[in-house]
Design an enzyme around this catalytic site. Sequence first.
Site, PDB file in Angstrom:
ATOM      1  N   SER A 481       0.814  -1.219   0.000  1.00 21.91           N
ATOM      2  CA  SER A 481       0.000   0.000   0.000  1.00 21.91           C
ATOM      3  C   SER A 481       0.842   1.262   0.000  1.00 21.91           C
ATOM      4  CB  SER A 481      -0.948   0.002   1.205  1.00 21.91           C
ATOM      5  OG  SER A 481      -0.225   0.015   2.432  1.00 21.91           O
ATOM      6  N   ASP A 482       1.860   1.329   0.874  1.00 26.36           N
ATOM      7  CA  ASP A 482       2.644   2.562   0.933  1.00 26.36           C
ATOM      8  C   ASP A 482       3.618   2.671  -0.232  1.00 26.36           C
ATOM      9  OD1 ASP A 482       4.172   0.499   1.933  1.00 26.36           O
ATOM     10  OD2 ASP A 482       4.894   1.582   3.695  1.00 26.36           O
ATOM     11  N   CYS A 483       4.089   1.538  -0.763  1.00 26.33           N
ATOM     12  CA  CYS A 483       4.969   1.586  -1.933  1.00 26.33           C
ATOM     13  C   CYS A 483       4.212   2.097  -3.154  1.00 26.33           C
ATOM     14  CB  CYS A 483       5.550   0.204  -2.219  1.00 26.33           C
ATOM     15  SG  CYS A 483       6.516  -0.473  -0.859  1.00 26.33           S
TER      16      CYS A 483
END
Length: 753
Positions: A481-483
């Site tokens: 998700s954060d990548c």
Amino acid sequence: MGKKDAAGVSSETQPLLEKSSTKKRLSFDLTDHVAKRQRIEERTDHTRWRMRDDKGRQSWVYLENDQALKNWPQSFADKYFLGLPVNAPDLPKPTNPLDAVRNGLEFFEKLQLPSGHWGCEYGGPMFLLPCIVIAWYVTKTPIPWYYATEIKNYLFARANHEDGGWGLHIEGETSVFGTSLNYTVLRIVGVDADHPVMIKARATLHKMGGATHAPHWAKWWLAVMGVAQWDIVNPTPPELWLLPDWVPIAPWRWWIHIRQVFLPMSYLWSKRWQAEETELIRSLRQELFVEDWAKINWASHRNTINPRDNYHPKTWVLNTVNWCLVNIWNPVLRTQAIAKKGEEWAMKLIEMENENTDHADLATVSGPMNTVCLYVKEGPDSYAVRRHRERAHEFLWMKDEGLLANGTNGVQCWDTAFAIQAVMDAGLTEDPRWRPMLMKALEFLDDQQIRENVKDQDKCYRQQRKGGWAFSNKDQGYAVSDCVSEALKSVIILQKTPGFPTLIDDRRIYDAIDTLLTYQNPSGGCSSYEPPRAGTWMEVLNAAEVFGNIMVEYEYPECTTAVVTALSLFRNHWPEYRTKEIERFIERAVKWIKTAQKPHGGWYGSWGICFTYATMFALESLASIGETYKNSDYAKRGCDFLISKQREDGGWSEHYRACETGEYIEHPSGSQVVMTAWAVIALMKADYPNLEHIKKGIKLIMDRQQSNGEWLQEAIEGVFNKSCMISYPNYKFTFTLKALGMFARKYPNETVV
């Protein structure tokens, strides 16, 4: 003790270690590893190492041929990674934060690799290298002399100076896990048992109870080698994979890393396969254990573990389950047909993992385990085994201390996204000086976007990924998700900057948004690889012992903030696409961020150390909806928490033990530039009114900058599963540059020096 100790040479592992020349591609020759005298040197010639960057696939090559050495000069980045002199020129002393940013970029630009990304060591955990080396040994994979030499050097350099052992990670105290496995690695690569380093390590291991006191993962590897018997390993039956999906404990509900580790573990546990017995294996049976090996009651030690390794003790529930499996299921109810069916389905899932990652696999533990499983099933000459051997090089990293194993096959997409954002925060994206560097970075992210979902997505329990980015590269192919969020923000920033082309069109941007919108949990928060598939009660089945929070996905302030800020940036430019869903997503996500705040005002970080890291992200989330120090009690409490931890010199310094204990702990070495950058970024995002606190932090960052523009490595920065630390050495560039750049833009008339 250290890299300059004389290398002990052993003939026991002779057949596996050979001189291997490197030409166009680094590979192992399996036809010529018989009965050659092992070569293991004091050290290799570091001027002969090169980093190969093949579209984001990183591997280190050792050039033995002088002509090859001449044809392939060592790059600035090669020298930097290896700790060799780079002779970067001194730069004009900065008079303000923006000058410091420019100096930092002058240096950091030289570390950009040919494909456009920034690579670096992603080490720290001390159980990764043993996974690769033991897998090589049991599959009879030759180990080149230069690998053996530098593995030896790295482990010598990282041995605890007081007791000679190794910990869970490079800054951790000595453990049976780290010592038993890394001692084994040193013996495999040819260090004699009577070498002083080995004598010291072995004495420490024996004081801690020997290998019978190791945690589950170490016992499993030693059983695979045949150094221990399978009865010491708690049961991991593959038939669990046959459970219907509706069953609450079905493995598909587990966190992606634990289920990918359990998969090959269960296959080999069921097979009870062991490597061919060798003189080395017979010797290790005497060296690793306190007891007479022939008299050990293996089954009685399944739950034996040294307190230092027992971060997450097994619950009574898990002990009861294990008792039932050992005493009822295995001897009475488990038929050969059920076992075979479980093994076949486990192998099918391994094969799907290989197909979806081109045999790179998720990470450095599961990949080598899968290699052994495929060796057992298909033999040494199968394509799958040969391809696994090739991909293993991408998980290794060479540095001044020697050869280590990274936590994944790199940090390529992750660090490149932060590098782009650092330039943006300084307002330099339109500066022609940095356009070539940024253009290469944009082209890299364009190339690395994942364009399709995995084949048989539901069948192999994978999350939607189309339009996303992985932590490392698209070969590994696990969107996070954060990548996805950080890469997407970087792409939008550059493509909306005058002069940059639109490489990623709207449809591909929408694909990324569609995938991001799948990550929200019922609570409103976001997890890492996929939304949780079971509750936290599943931790009662945590058998890893050395890790916490490993059985299921959790919500994280870091991931949640990354998605919130990506969606906010997206809707500024595409306000008509899935408007209501995005609006609702952001509203629920920030609401969850507020519920995750701790009583002291900070937020707990699960991917960086610790409260400093997560509080930076949380305050950015609040700022994205207009909540700052002045109008939000949550933001005010967060700022007050950070200010309460600022040191006299203006910096911040949090120790990794905060991740283990859940309480803020000062680092004894003093202020750290990375944590100071995190703190001042957080305060600036929240519009903290007392500028002097921020200026003191900015001044510390500027004072720590070297005359050539770089910052030196300090304490370890990252963490996973609460107890294991991991290195993010590029953070000392990306976050320091971000902090300085933000200050320069936000307070252009303020003087710091």
